[in-house]
Every structure is written in structure tokens, then in C-alpha cells.
Design an enzyme around this catalytic site. Structure first.
Site, PDB file in Angstrom:
ATOM      1  CD  GLU A 131     -21.069  18.227  50.426  1.00 54.73           C
ATOM      2  OE1 GLU A 131     -21.745  19.255  50.275  1.00 54.73           O
ATOM      3  OE2 GLU A 131     -20.082  17.962  49.699  1.00 54.73           O
ATOM      4  CG  HIS A 134     -21.143  23.354  51.637  1.00 55.74           C
ATOM      5  ND1 HIS A 134     -20.313  24.456  51.550  1.00 55.74           N
ATOM      6  CD2 HIS A 134     -20.506  22.359  50.942  1.00 55.74           C
ATOM      7  CE1 HIS A 134     -19.228  24.140  50.852  1.00 55.74           C
ATOM      8  NE2 HIS A 134     -19.311  22.872  50.487  1.00 55.74           N
TER       9      HIS A 134
END
Lengths: 172, 444
Positions: A131, A134
Site C-alpha cells: 500500500e 501505491h
């Protein structure tokens, strides 16, 4: 050195959070500061699905803890969903400053298997690194083993490493 | 590199559009949204999309009507319809009208991912077919395979020629030669690259565990099985399964494996429903499977089923010309991961590495370089940073015993007198090695 704030919401062993911070710091070469967050999670609970709305949680973590120049990452241990999907392991603002993940569906005992602390730790580190990737603008990668490969099934996570492949590393 | 696939999301609910938008953006797709069918059609008139994901129940023009209109605009459009209401009638109608597939909200992330990858595969296959005649093949994701020697170039040529087929592959080579990297390269360059590469280390699992790992299990199949669990064959649906150390599987598992490879169907442990999976199999071994077939320890029919293509990875000693490149690669890799400035290696140390036999192959070289960076002065790797002591056999020695003594001394020195590793390299047990050390009065 740039910084990532790792904010734990919920009860985690101190050692568990420290190991995640250590690994993330090593993998991204960022200083990782551990903080504790306090949110009334009842506000994010959807009684019909008996799960927690990850979109709203992500926005709230961004509002409360988002800071320019640093990345903020919320660690939860509740079952996360987004309206269109039955569950998610975590999510982040692509190229943004905030991400979240939950250990809820990463633990083996959720699937009737013997619980191993190391497996949970490894999976959580991979999910946090994924994550965070990202937030650095990285999208899903097709290189087998790269932490940025998409994982929609818990054992998919075991198939990858906790680090970026050389292509993603170059983009990062 | 493959072009970006474009997806148009059509749904009247903002939260659905936002969730799907974020999901697909993270997957690297180009995504646009429309809140109703009319807007979607107007977007489609000016811009072409590979996949349209449309809600059925929308105010004004519904999803089915929109589907029919899109098909008149572009006959080969891939349209996936979605609805919150599971209705077989609407599903059948949508499929009759040319929908690619039909899903019910909310989706399981695994199902959604699989569905989109199926659609992507169809797009890429049809594009590849069109471009086949003029396509120049170049391998992707082989940056970690280092070497310009003829032996490695041959391996990469084989990877290139086999990647696009669906044939089973056996990769053979000594331990530490990089068999898994080659399996990854084959997968990454095949049309299955949008689906998972699932690895199973057969040697690390007992027979019953391996069975459960490969085929999955149903709730209640054995004590502690409280939930259904997918097996590796199921997880590899659409992709590739990599079975490492295939020579270690039991006779019973060989029979099971043969059946699955022949039918691509299997039943989960404790289950009764047959599951189908579309996977390609790649195996690896450091043993001589043909010899195992001859001795009866490996089934001949399974051997021929697996051994459609055989890629042999040469040991490092057969491509010592690649050692400078490998050393340079590992120096950059470890200096980068340890956040150190890149070190160099002096010519004497490099020469010593090129003369060394490397029984543990690239893995051993990698460990040696990592160790040298850790213990070295941070500027240059020199001979003293390498755990290799050069021992030469005196030229006047001819007796077998003297040669054996010198060789054992050399191997012990190479492994820093680690008895277990030295015994393994010499292919003798530890007791035999201790006896030899006593016999020849060898000392570190």
C-alpha cells in the site's frame, strides 16, 4: 531522511509494530515513526455487512494524520470493505500521502489453520509495503515475486517477497 | 511493454464508481467513469475502451439496452454487466446479447481480479494474433538473469521459444543455478503473465501437507480444517504452477499429479466436487529424472508428461566468464539494500573467484559477495574478504590418496571448515568426512 508515520489503531503487540516499522524503514530507506491513533471505529461500522468502510477510514486517517512531506499509514485489525468488494486487505491514495491495511484477514486462524506469528508478521509487512508503494505512485506489477503484485487471496501474499522488483525500484 | 488496457465504468452509484475507479487505477489500467448509459454512449463515440463494466439497473436507459447499443457501435467490445440482484434471467439475456460475463455486487476481489484478467487475456490474444507476422520477440522481466556467455544465451533462447507455448517444461540444473528465475522468465513472457505464478517447494512438505497444499481442502476434511481452502492448482487458474524439487514427491503423489496433469480436474481433500483449473506446469529438479525412471523411483508416464521441453541450466563453473557480471550485479544489489556506497573488487579477488569451482553455484557466489561487503572495508573487496583459500596440489603428486587429501583440504577451506556443508559438497556423510580428516591429519 524522509519520514513515514505508522499509526496503530487497535491492540497490537509492541514488538509486532516495531518489526513492521523496522522492515518498512529498511525497504524504503525512510525513517519510520510509530504513533498510536484513537478513533471511534463504530462510526465506520456497516451493520448490514458487519464490516468497516475502508474508504471512510482512509479519508479519516488522511484528515487527522495526513501531513505534507510525510506518508501516513494506518494499521487496523478490523474487517475492511469497500462498497463494491466483499473485503479488502488494505488501500491507499495512489500517489497520495496516506494508506491503510488491516491484519484481520491476514491471520491463518481466520482460515482454520494453525496461527503462526511469523506468517502474520510477514504478510502484514508485505501488505504495508504494497500500500505504501501505491502512495509512491506505483501501480500493480506483473513481475512474479514483486511486492507490488496484486493479492486478492491471502495465500497470494505468501507467493511474493516484501520488496520491490528492480522495475518498481527504478520507478520509486 | 504491453499497452495500457482501458476500462469504462458505468454505474449510477457514486461510491461504486469511486471504489472501482481506485481499484483499477492501482492495477495500472486507464479508467473513465459515467454515471448513466447516455453519458457512457457519448464517451464511447469519441473514445474507444477495451472493457466496459456496466450496471444493469440504472435510471433511464438500463444496462441491457446500453449493451445492445454498444454492440452496434463496436461489435467486438468486451462488456461485463453487474447487478446487485442475482437474476438468472437477466444474466442469460445479457450473455445472449453478447456480454463477456456477468457479476453480482458486491464482488469477491479474487473473482473481480480473475474476470478482468480473463478479459485482458482475450484482448491481448486477439492483438497478438493480429500482430503475429511482424512481431519482434523480446524477453521481458529477465533483468535478474545475468550472463552473456553462450551457455546462458542458449538458455534465454530456449525460454523465448517455449514461453508462448503451453507445453510443460522441466528445468534441470544443480542447486543454486537459478531454476526458479528461469521459471519466472517463462511465465512473465507467456500469455499467462496476467495470471499468477504459483510456486510450490515439493521437497519442503510431507505427503499429506503437499496434497492439501496442491488440491486444497474442504471444511472438516481433517482436524483443524474449519474453513474451505483453495489449493495451489486452483490458485494458478489461468496462470502457471511451478513445482520445485519435483523429484522428491512420493509415488502416491506422482499418481495424483499425473491424473491432474492429464485432466486439469481435481477434487479438494475431503470434498466431492470436481474443480477445473487452466494452468501450465513448470517443474524443476537438481536430480537426474531419467535415471530415477530407470531405477523405478519416478513414474515413466509422469516423466514423459512433464518432460515436453527440457531446459538445462549450466553450473557456474561452465560459464565462469559470467562471474564478473554476476559479481557486479550482486555488489550493486547488496550495497543498495544495505544503503552503502557501491564498492569495487580488485583484480586478484575477481581472478580467484573465476578460478573457483562454486559447488553451490550462483547462490554460493551471491553469499560470498554479500559476506565480503559486510566484513570488508567498504571500499574494495580484496582476497582477504573472500572465504576461498587457494590450495594447489603439488605437481609431483600422483597417488590417489594424496590427490584425495588435497581435494578434501580444498573443499573444507572453501566452506570455512563447516563440516556439514563440506560433506554435502563432497557428497559423503559427515562421519566419513571426520574419518578422512583424522586419517590425513587435516587442520584448518
Amino acid at each position: 531522511m524522509p519520514q513515514i508515520n505508522l499509526i496503530s489503531f487497535g491492540q497490537f503487540e509492541v514488538d509486532f509494530v516495531h518489526k513492521i516499522a523496522e522492515s518498512v524503514s529498511h525497504d524504503y530507506n525512510y525513517k519510520v515513526a510509530i504513533r498510536e491513533g484513537h478513533l471511534d471505529l463504530a462510526d465506520f461500522f456497516d451493520p448490514t455487512r458487519r464490516q468497516y468502510n475502508a474508504n471512510e477510514l482512509l479519508k479519516m486517517v488522511d484528515t487527522l494524520f495526513g501531513d505534507s512531506g510525510v506518508k501516513s499509514f494506518g494499521l487496523f485489525n478490523v474487517d475492511l470493505f469497500i462498497p463494491i468488494l466483499t473485503y479488502i486487505f488494505g488501500q491507499a491514495f495512489l500517489g497520495g500521502r496516506t494508506g491503510i491495511a488491516s491484519t484481520f484477514r491476514l491471520s491463518n486462524d481466520r482460515y482454520g489453520l494453525a496461527n503462526k506469528k511469523e506468517t502474520l508478521l510477514e504478510r502484514t509487512i508485505k501488505e504495508v509495503n504494497h500500500e505504501l508503494g501505491h502512495t509512491f505512485g506505483l501501480v500493480h506489477c506483473h513481475v512474479p515475486g514483486c511486492v507490488m503484485t496484486s493479492s486478492t487471496y491471502v495465500e497470494d501474499i505468501d507467493q511474493k517477497k516484501s520488496t520491490l522488483c528492480s522495475n518498481c525500484r527504478a520507478q520509486f | 511493454m504491453a499497452r495500457k488496457i482501458s476500462i469504462l465504468i458505468v454505474d449510477d452509484e457514486q461510491s461504486v464508481r469511486d471504489s472501482l475507479y481506485n481499484w483499477f487505477i492501482e492495477d495500472g489500467y486507464h479508467v473513465e467513469c459515467a454515471e448513466h448509459a447516455k453519458k457512457a454512449l457519448s464517451i464511447l463515440e469519441s473514445e474507444s475502451f477495451d472493457i466496459v463494466l456496466a450496471d444493469i439497473k440504472m435510471p433511464g436507459m438500463d444496462g441491457l439496452e446500453m449493451l445492445r447499443r454498444i454492440k452496434t457501435l463496436k461489435k467486438d467490445s468486451i462488456i461485463i454487466v453487474m447487478t446487485a440482484f442475482a437474476s438468472v434471467d437477466t444474466a442469460v439475456q445479457a450473455l445472449k446479447d453478447g456480454a463477456f460475463d456477468y457479476v453480482t455486487k458486491p464482488f469477491d476481489p479474487d473473482d473481480l481480479s480473475h474476470l478482468i484478467r480473463n478479459a485482458t487475456k482475450q484482448i491481448s490474444l486477439s492483438e497478438e494474433n493480429e500482430a503475429l507476422r511482424e512481431r519482434v520477440v523480446s524477453l521481458e522481466n529477465v533483468e535478474d538473469i545475468i550472463g552473456t556467455s553462450e551457455a546462458m544465451s542458449q538458455v534465454l533462447r530456449e525460454v523465448e521459444s517455449v514461453a508462448q507455448s503451453n507445453s510443460s517444461v522441466i528445468i534441470t540444473g544443480e542447486s543454486g543455478t537459478g531454476k526458479e528465475l528461469i521459471a519466472r522468465a517463462i511465465h512473465s513472457n507467456s500469455s499467462r503473465k496476467f495470471f499468477p505464478l504459483v510456486s510450490v517447494h515439493c521437497g519442503a512438505l510431507t505427503e499429506s501437507l503437499l496434497e492439501s497444499e496442491l488440491f486444497g481442502h474442504e471444511k472438516g476434511a481433517f482436524t483443524g480444517a474449519m474453513y474451505n481452502r483453495k489449493g495451489r492448482f486452483e490458485m494458478a487458474d489461468g496462470g502457471t504452477i511451478f513445482l520445485d524439487e519435483i523429484a522428491t514427491i512420493s509415488q502416491k503423489m506422482q499418481v495424483e499429479l499425473l491424473r491432474v496433469l492429464e485432466t486439469h480436474n481435481f477434487i479438494r481433500v475431503g470434498g466431492n466436487k470436481e474443480i477445473s483449473s487452466d494452468f501450465r506446469v513448470i517443474c524443476a529438479t537438481n536430480r537426474d529424472l531419467k535415471a530415477m525412471v530407470d531405477s523405478g523411483s519416478f513414474r515413466e508416464d509422469l516423466y514423459y508428461r512433464l518432460n515436453v521441453v527440457n531446459i538445462r541450466i549450466p553450473p557456474l563453473r561452465e560459464r565462469s566468464g559470467d562471474i564478473p557480471l554476476l559479481v557486479d550485479y550482486f555488489i550493486r544489489k547488496y550495497c543498495n539494500s544495505m544503503n552503502r556506497t557501491t564498492v569495487s573488487i580488485d583484480s586478484a579477488a575477481l581472478k580467484r573467484l573465476q578460478e573457483f569451482d562454486f559447488p553451490g553455484n550462483i547462490r554460493e557466489l551471491e553469499n560470498m559477495v554479500e559476506r565480503a561487503i559486510v566484513i570488508g572495508n567498504g571500499k574494495k573487496i580484496t582476497l582477504k574478504d573472500l572465504p576461498i583459500r587457494k590450495i594447489t596440489v603439488p605437481s609431483n603428486v600422483e597417488s590417489l590418496e594424496e590427490i584425495e587429501k588435497a581435494h578434501i583440504q580444498q573443499v573444507l577451506s572453501n566452506h570455512e571448515w563447516n563440516i556439514t556443508r563440506s560433506a554435502k559438497a563432497l557428497m559423503v556423510d559427515r562421519v566419513t568426512l571426520y574419518n578422512k580428516i583424522r586419517k590425513y591429519d587435516l587442520k584448518p
